[in-house]
Write an enzyme that holds these catalytic residues in place. Structure first.
Site, PDB file in Angstrom:
ATOM      1  N   ARG A 144       0.812  -1.214   0.000  1.00  0.00           N
ATOM      2  CA  ARG A 144       0.000   0.000   0.000  1.00  0.00           C
ATOM      3  C   ARG A 144       0.848   1.268   0.000  1.00  0.00           C
ATOM      4  NH1 ARG A 144      -2.600  -4.070   0.927  1.00  0.00           N
ATOM      5  NH2 ARG A 144      -4.854  -4.240   0.575  1.00  0.00           N
ATOM      6  N   HIS A 344     -14.240 -13.945 -21.860  1.00  0.00           N
ATOM      7  CA  HIS A 344     -14.261 -12.674 -22.590  1.00  0.00           C
ATOM      8  C   HIS A 344     -14.000 -12.912 -24.073  1.00  0.00           C
ATOM      9  CE1 HIS A 344     -14.641 -10.014 -19.202  1.00  0.00           C
ATOM     10  NE2 HIS A 344     -13.476 -10.298 -18.670  1.00  0.00           N
ATOM     11  N   TRP A 442     -13.173   4.806   2.523  1.00  0.00           N
ATOM     12  CA  TRP A 442     -12.831   3.450   2.081  1.00  0.00           C
ATOM     13  C   TRP A 442     -12.967   2.476   3.253  1.00  0.00           C
ATOM     14  CZ3 TRP A 442     -12.158   0.301  -1.901  1.00  0.00           C
ATOM     15  CH2 TRP A 442     -11.388  -0.854  -1.753  1.00  0.00           C
ATOM     16  N   ARG A 446     -15.237  -0.828   4.062  1.00  0.00           N
ATOM     17  CA  ARG A 446     -14.589  -2.117   4.305  1.00  0.00           C
ATOM     18  C   ARG A 446     -15.093  -2.720   5.625  1.00  0.00           C
ATOM     19  NH1 ARG A 446     -10.908  -5.191   1.338  1.00  0.00           N
ATOM     20  NH2 ARG A 446      -8.916  -4.656   2.282  1.00  0.00           N
ATOM     21  N   ARG A 479     -19.598  -4.451 -12.124  1.00  0.00           N
ATOM     22  CA  ARG A 479     -19.775  -5.509 -13.123  1.00  0.00           C
ATOM     23  C   ARG A 479     -19.449  -6.886 -12.537  1.00  0.00           C
ATOM     24  NH1 ARG A 479     -14.980  -3.699 -17.176  1.00  0.00           N
ATOM     25  NH2 ARG A 479     -16.329  -1.876 -17.279  1.00  0.00           N
ATOM     26  N   TYR A 480     -18.487  -6.940 -11.612  1.00  0.00           N
ATOM     27  CA  TYR A 480     -18.130  -8.225 -11.019  1.00  0.00           C
ATOM     28  C   TYR A 480     -19.165  -8.632  -9.962  1.00  0.00           C
ATOM     29  CZ  TYR A 480     -13.650  -7.072 -13.153  1.00  0.00           C
ATOM     30  OH  TYR A 480     -12.646  -6.709 -14.041  1.00  0.00           O
TER      31      TYR A 480
END
Ligand SMILES: O=C(CCC(O)(O)[C@H](Cc1ccccc1)NC(=O)c1ccccc1)N[C@@H](Cc1ccccc1)C(=O)O
Ligand SMILES: [Zn+2]
Length: 582
Positions: A144, A344, A442, A446, A479-480
Site C-alpha cells: 500500500r 471474454h 474506504w 470495508r 460488473r463483477y
C-alpha cells in the site's frame, strides 16, 4: 452506417494496438506512443460525435438497430473534454496505471532486506501461502505504501476532470457517466436490493471464517469488534478467501480440492491451462480460439521487460485478432482466471460480426460472467476427477462440504468487496464523500459491508483503494458484483437443460450442445438489445436474482448454522478506531 462502422473499426484497432504494445512492454517510448495514439483517438471520436449530432433527430429513426447505435454513439465520454484537459486526463490515467504496474517492495528475508518484490507473483504468493502474521502485515502495508500512496493526488485530479467530462456529456457527475452503459435507471437500488438479499448469508459465512481464524492465530490476534484483519484472508485485498481453505476446511484430512499441487506434479504449463479451457468451450459447441489468439497472446510473465500483469482479454476490432494477456501461475486460482479471460474472448468471437457499437456485453456484468459460468462446471469434484486433477473421487457428504466451502471462499467472500469498490467511487464522484476523507470512507465501507479491518491504523496520506488495480486503471467494478449474481442464474438455466435432476452445486454442463447453443445465441447478440431481454433469453426472467446463488450453497448454510451456534454473527464498527486523527 457501414462506412461509419469501418471508420470505427480502424480507429479502435489503432488505439488497441498502441495499448497492447504499452501493456506488454512498459517503456517511456511506448508510454509516449500510447499517449499520442489515445489523444488522436479522442479527437477523431469527437469529430464523429459532431457529425452524428447532425442526425440529432435520431429518436425518430424507424430502424431500431440504427436508433440504438446512434444512441450509444451520442455519449462521447472522456473525449468530450477540450483538448488540453483531455490530454491531462489521459496523462493522469496512464501515469496511475504505470505506477501501479511498476510498483515493487522490500521485505525482511531471513535477516536481510530483499527488494524488487512485485505483486505478481511474489507478494500474491506470500499473501496466499504465508501463515506468518507479521510477514503478512508487512507485505500488506508495504504494497500500500508503494502502490496506493503515490496515486492519491493523481486521483483527486482524475475525479475533478472526470466530473467535468461527465457534465460535458450531459450528466451530473462521473458515476452517472459510468452507469450509462447499464441502461437501468434504478440500477443502484437494484444492487442494494441484491446485497440486502445476500448479506445475512455473508455475515454467517464471515462468522464461521472468523471463528476458524481465531482458533488458528489465537484470540489475541483478532480485533474485539468482531471484524477480521484484512491481511490474514489469503489475498492482498481480502476479496477472495480461497487460499485459506486449509485453515477453514470442514474436513481438512479429506482430499483437498485445491488441485494446484496436482497441476504442478503433472507439469502443467500456462499453455496447457489455456488449451484445457479452450476444449471446454469447444466441447459445448462454442467457437475455438483462432490462430492469432495462439500466436499473439501473452500468457506468461516475460523476464526481460516490465508488463501490466493484471489479466485482461483484448479485441483488436478486426474480427480476426483476439488475445489474452496474463502472468499465469500454475495453480487452481489461475486456472479459474484463465477460464474467466477465455469467457471474454468467447464473447468477442460470438459477436464479432455485430456493428462496432454493439460489440459489448449485453451489460458489463454479462461479459464478466461467461468464463466464471463455465468454471462453475469445471470446479466440480466430478469434473476435476474426469480431467485427472482429482484422484480416488467418490461423491460423499464430506467431499461435498469441502467443495461447497472452497466455492464459498471464492464467491460468497467476494460479494461485499464487489459492491464497495464502486459504492466508494460513486460516493467520491458524486460528492457524497469528501475528498479530504477518501481513505476514511474506504475503511468505512470495508468495515460496514465486508467486516474487514486494517492491521495497522490508517491516515489520509494513505490511499488504500489505489492499491487495487481497478482504481488506478479506471476499470468499473460493480460488473463483477453483478457477474457473481447472474452467473448462478445462468448456471441454473443451463443445468436445467443439461442435468435437470442433479443438485445445482454438482451440475457439470460439459459437452452439452443444447446448453452451448442457448449460451451462444445470447452471446452473439452483443449489446444489440437491452440486457433484460437477453437475460430473459438466458433464464426466462428479465431480472437479476440472488436465489440461484443462495440455492447453490444450500448444503453449506446448514453446516455453517450448526458450526456457529456459539458465535455472535456480525460485527460492530467504529472507523475512528482505525484512522489516525490527522
Ligand atoms: O480483474 C479481474 C480480471 C480481469 C478482467 O478480465 O476482468 C479485465 C480487467 C480489465 C483490465 C484492463 C482493462 C479493462 C479491464 N477485463 C477484461 O479483460 C475485459 C473487460 C471488458 C470486456 C472484455 C474484457 N477480475 C477481478 C474480479 C474477479 C473476477 C472473477 C474471479 C475473481 C476476481 C479482480 O481480479 O479483482
Ligand atoms: Zn473480466
Amino acid at each position: 452506417m457501414n462506412k461509419l462502422n469501418d471508420v470505427l473499426e480502424k480507429l479502435n484497432t489503432a488505439q488497441v494496438n498502441a495499448s497492447w504494445i504499452f501493456n506488454t512492454n512498459i517503456t517511456n517510448y511506448n508510454e509516449e506512443q500510447l499517449l499520442k495514439e489515445t489523444s488522436k483517438y479522442n479527437k477523431e471520436q469527437k469529430a464523429i460525435w459532431q457529425e452524428i449530432q447532425k442526425f440529432s433527430n435520431y429518436k425518430q429513426y424507424q430502424d431500431p438497430a440504427l436508433r440504438r447505435q446512434l444512441e450509444k454513439l451520442s455519449v462521447l465520454g472522456i473525449a468530450a473534454l477540450d483538448s488540453n484537459e483531455s490530454q491531462k486526463f489521459i496523462n493522469i490515467s496512464t501515469e496511475m496505471e504505470r505506477i501501479y504496474s511498476s510498483a515493487s517492495v522490500c521485505l525482511p528475508r531471513n535477516g536481510s532486506l530483499k527488494c524488487g518484490l512485485e505483486l505478481e507473483p511474489d507478494l500474491s504468493n506470500i499473501m496466499a501461502t504465508s501463515r506468518d502474521y507479521n510477514l503478512l502485515r508487512e507485505t500488506w502495508l508495504r504494497w500500500r505504501d508503494s502502490a496506493g500512496r503515490p496515486i492519491r493526488n493523481l486521483y483527486l485530479e482524475y475525479i475533478r476532470l472526470g466530473n467535468k467530462a461527465a457534465i460535458k456529456n450531459g450528466f451530473k457527475t462521473l458515476d452517472d457517466l459510468w452507469l450509462f452503459p447499464w441502461e437501468t435507471p434504478d440500477f443502484k437500488q437494484q444492487i442494494e436490493q441484491l446485497w440486502q438479499e445476500v448479506m445475512p448469508y455473508y455475515q454467517k459465512f464471515h462468522a464461521y471464517v472468523r471463528m476458524k481464524l481465531r482458533k488458528f492465530y489465537g484470540a489475541e490476534r483478532m480485533p474485539n469488534d468482531g471484524t477480521i484483519p484484512a491481511h490474514i484472508l489469503g489475498n492482498m485485498w481480502a476479496q477472495s478467501w480461497t487460499n485459506i481453505f486449509d485453515v477453514v476446511a470442514p474436513y481438512p484430512g479429506k482430499k483437498s480440492l485445491d488441485v494446484s499441487e496436482t497441476m504442478r506434479a503433472q507439469n502443467y504449463t500456462a499453455l496447457r491451462m489455456v488449451q484445457l479451457s479452450d476444449k471446454f468451450f469447444t466441447d459445448l459447441g462454442l467457437i475455438p480460439m483462432p490462430g492469432p489468439f495462439w500466436r499473439e497472446s501473452m500468457i506468461n510473465k516475460p523476464t526481460d521487460r516490465k508488463v501490466v500483469c493484471h489479466a485482461s482479454a483484448w479485441d483488436f476490432y478486426n474480427r480476426k485478432d483476439f488475445r489474452i494477456k496474463m502472468c499465469t501461475n500454475v495453480n487452481m486460482e489461475d486456472l479459474i482466471t484463465v477460464h474467466h479471460e477465455m469467457g471474454h474472448i468467447q464473447y468477442y468471437l460470438q459477436y464479432k460480426n455485430q456493428p462496432v457499437t454493439f460489440r459489448e456485453g449485453a451489460n458489463p456484468g454479462f461479459h464478466e460472467a461467461i468464463g466464471d459460468l463455465l468454471a462453475l462446471s469445471v470446479s466440480t469434484p466430478k469434473h476435476l476427477s474426469k480431467i485427472n486433477l482429482l484422484s480416488d473421487y467418490e461423491e460423499d457428504h464430506e467431499l461435498t462440504l469441502n467443495h461447497q466451502m472452497q466455492m464459498a471462499l471464492q464467491k460468497v467472500s467476494f460479494l461485499p468487496f464487489g459492491y464497495l469498490m464502486d459504492a466508494w467511487r460513486w460516493d467520491l464522484f458524486s460528492g457524497k464523500a469528501s475528498k479530504n476523507e477518501m481513505n476514511r470512507h474506504w475503511w468505512m465501507y470495508r468495515l460496514k459491508l465486508q467486516g474487514v479491518s486494517p492491521p495497522v491504523k490508517r491516515n489520509e496520506t494513505d490511499f488504500d483503494a489505489g492499491a487495487k488495480f481497478h482504481v488506478p486503471a479506471s476499470v468499473e467494478y460493480i460488473r463483477y458484483f453483478v457477474s457473481f449474481i447472474i452467473q448462478f442464474q445462468f448456471h441454473k438455466s443451463l443445468c436445467d437443460i443439461a442435468q435437470p435432476n442433479v443438485p445445482l452445486h454438482q451440475c457439470d454442463i460439459d459437452g452439452n450442445q443444447e446448453a452451448g447453443q442457448r449460451l451462444a445465441k445470447a452471446l452473439a447478440l452483443g449489446s444489440s438489445q437491452e440486457w433484460p431481454k437477453t437475460m430473459e433469453m438466458m433464464t426466462g426472467s428479465r431480472n437479476m436474482s440472488a436465489k440461484p446463488l443462495i440455492e447453490y450453497f444450500n448444503p453449506l448454510w446448514k453446516y455453517i448454522d450448526e458450526q456457529i451456534k456459539n458465535e455472535n454473527v456480525g460485527w460492530n464498527f467504529n472507523v475512528n478506531q482505525y484512522m489516525e486523527n490527522n
